[in-house]
Write an enzyme that holds these catalytic residues in place. Structure first.
Site: not given
Ligand SMILES: Cc1cc2nc3c(=O)[nH]c(=O)nc-3n(C[C@H](O)[C@H](O)[C@H](O)COP(=O)(O)OP(=O)(O)OC[C@H]3O[C@@H](n4cnc5c(N)ncnc54)[C@H](O)[C@@H]3O)c2cc1C
Length: 382
Positions: A245, A271, A282
């Protein structure tokens, strides 16, 4: 170690991505809102072999090696935007199917594995209790000899798939004097056994299409052949489940991280604010660079650990390292994705707030981050 992808692995990966994108993403916002577990999608996933990935064909699986399983689950996490469904599948596959396949006797495999692989049964793994989480041996569930079998009494909690489970691997103390190693036994308990109830269903922050709840055992009488592995051998069954798992559940998280990275790059390139793409700032670009670094590092850790699951004497240390790194990277990636989407990231429609809610559990289930650090420290002799 050779991690170059074979044609077979590429075909499996591509087919899972295509399947997941085409079949598993409808109405995911509504299903998440309403906490809906879909038996129909469960069966569809079984048809392409997800629930039986590593299991031999004679028991209904597809016999993939652990590294191929990692690639397959990564593809599922990438293509499927329903994080709860992916989580339910992984809980079933890695903590129920795998221990059954690895520790079950022929009769148990014949009885359960085919149904667990073909989508007709849902499996659960139950160790956690109200008073014992990280401290597993504080468990109060007891199993005592009764006639030709065992009488089990106790309550398990936070059990993934419990409300819909047909069969559960349940851990109980059989010899308190022996401690975790030697004193715990794993039992296979069927939904229909008298005294076994699926208890109360719980609501949770994320992964809402995966159901979670209690399992209550009120003097459940099980036959001797309900013992999975050996009497007192529960720790070995638990270790198998946790190794698989911790490595392969986070393989699915890598796929989610890849999807969030791509979503973030697209958004940062489209955008605009202050007259330029936000990706040119940055502060935004660096977040995305970090996502990429964490994804690539996480993938190497997961692939190496998956390889070691089948080639090394123990993969426990690798599993803890991979689980710790990828789960924390997933939370950071999801948080940064919301942040760089601004107000839109906070809105349900954009589906990144759900990714963040789904991610939060990753540092808790399958052993918390604190416990993974403690395991690593122990391996270092501390
Ligand atoms: C989404 C989800 C699915 C789950 N599915 C399953 C399932 O299918 N089956 C199952 O059996 N369980 C399942 N669990 C339970 C999970 O395994 C436990 O929640 C987890 O092991 C932590 O136990 P706890 O919740 O009791 O927290 P606790 O153990 O009480 O821990 C509380 C806090 O204390 C810290 N802590 C505890 N002990 C130490 C220590 N020694 N050193 C440092 N810090 C420590 C923990 O890291 C944590 O931050 C699930 C949980 C979640 C959230």
């Amino acid at each position: 170690m050779d991690f170059s992808i074979t044609d077979e692995q590429r075909m499996l990966r591509d087919s899972i991505v295509k399947f997941a994108q085409g079949e598993l993403n409808d109405n995911v916002i509504e299903r998440d809102r309403d906490h809906v577990f879909s038996h129909e999608l469960w069966r569809k996933c079984a048809q392409i072999g997800i629930q039986g990935l590593p299991v031999a064909e004679e028991y209904g699986g597809i016999g993939a090696d652990a590294l191929t399983c990692a690639m397959a689950l990564e593809a599922l996490g990438y293509g499927c935007r329903d994080g709860g469904l992916v989580f339910s599948l992984c809980a079933h596959l890695l903590a129920c199917v795998v221990p059954m396949w690895r520790h079950g006797n022929e009769a148990q495999k014949a009885r359960y594995l085919r149904g667990l692989c073909d989508g007709s049964l849902v499996g659960a793994h139950a160790i956690t209790e109200p008073g014992s989480g990280s401290d597993t041996f504080a468990m109060r569930t007891r199993a005592e000899r009764s006639g030709a079998g065992w009488r089990i009494h106790g309550t398990k909690t936070f059990i993934s798939n419990a409300p819909v489970a047909d069969v559960a691997i349940v851990f109980a103390v059989t010899d308190p004097a022996k401690g975790f190693h030697g004193g715990i036994t794993a039992f296979v308990v069927d939904r229909d056994m008298p005294g076994f109830t699926r208890g109360q269903k719980m609501e949770k922050l994320g992964l809402r299409t995966s159901q979670i709840g209690e399992l209550v055992l009120e003097d459940v009488i099980v036959p001797e052949d309900a013992v999975l592995g050996s009497v007192g051998g529960g720790a070995a069954v638990f270790s198998t489940a946790m190794d698989w798992e911790r490595v392969l559940l986070v393989a699915a998280h890598l796929g989610t991280m890849q999807r969030l990275l791509e979503t973030s790059v697209t958004y940062a390139r489209t955008r605009t604010q202050f007259g330029q793409q936000i990706g040119k700032f940055q502060a935004v670009a660096h977040k995305i660079s970090d996502m990429k670094v964490q994804l690539e590092a996480g993938r190497l850790l997961v692939y190496q650990s998956a390889w070691r699951l089948e080639h090394a004497r123990s993969a426990a240390l690798d599993a803890s390292i991979a689980k710790l790194f990828v789960s924390e990277s997933l939370v950071k990636t999801a948080l940064d994705t919301v942040q760089l989407h601004g107000g839109y990231g906070f809105m349900v429609e954009f589906e990144v707030e759900r990714a963040l809610r789904d991610a939060i559990g990753a540092t808790i289930y399958s052993g918390t981050s604190e416990m993974q650090r403690s395991i690593i420290a122990r391996w270092l002799g501390l």
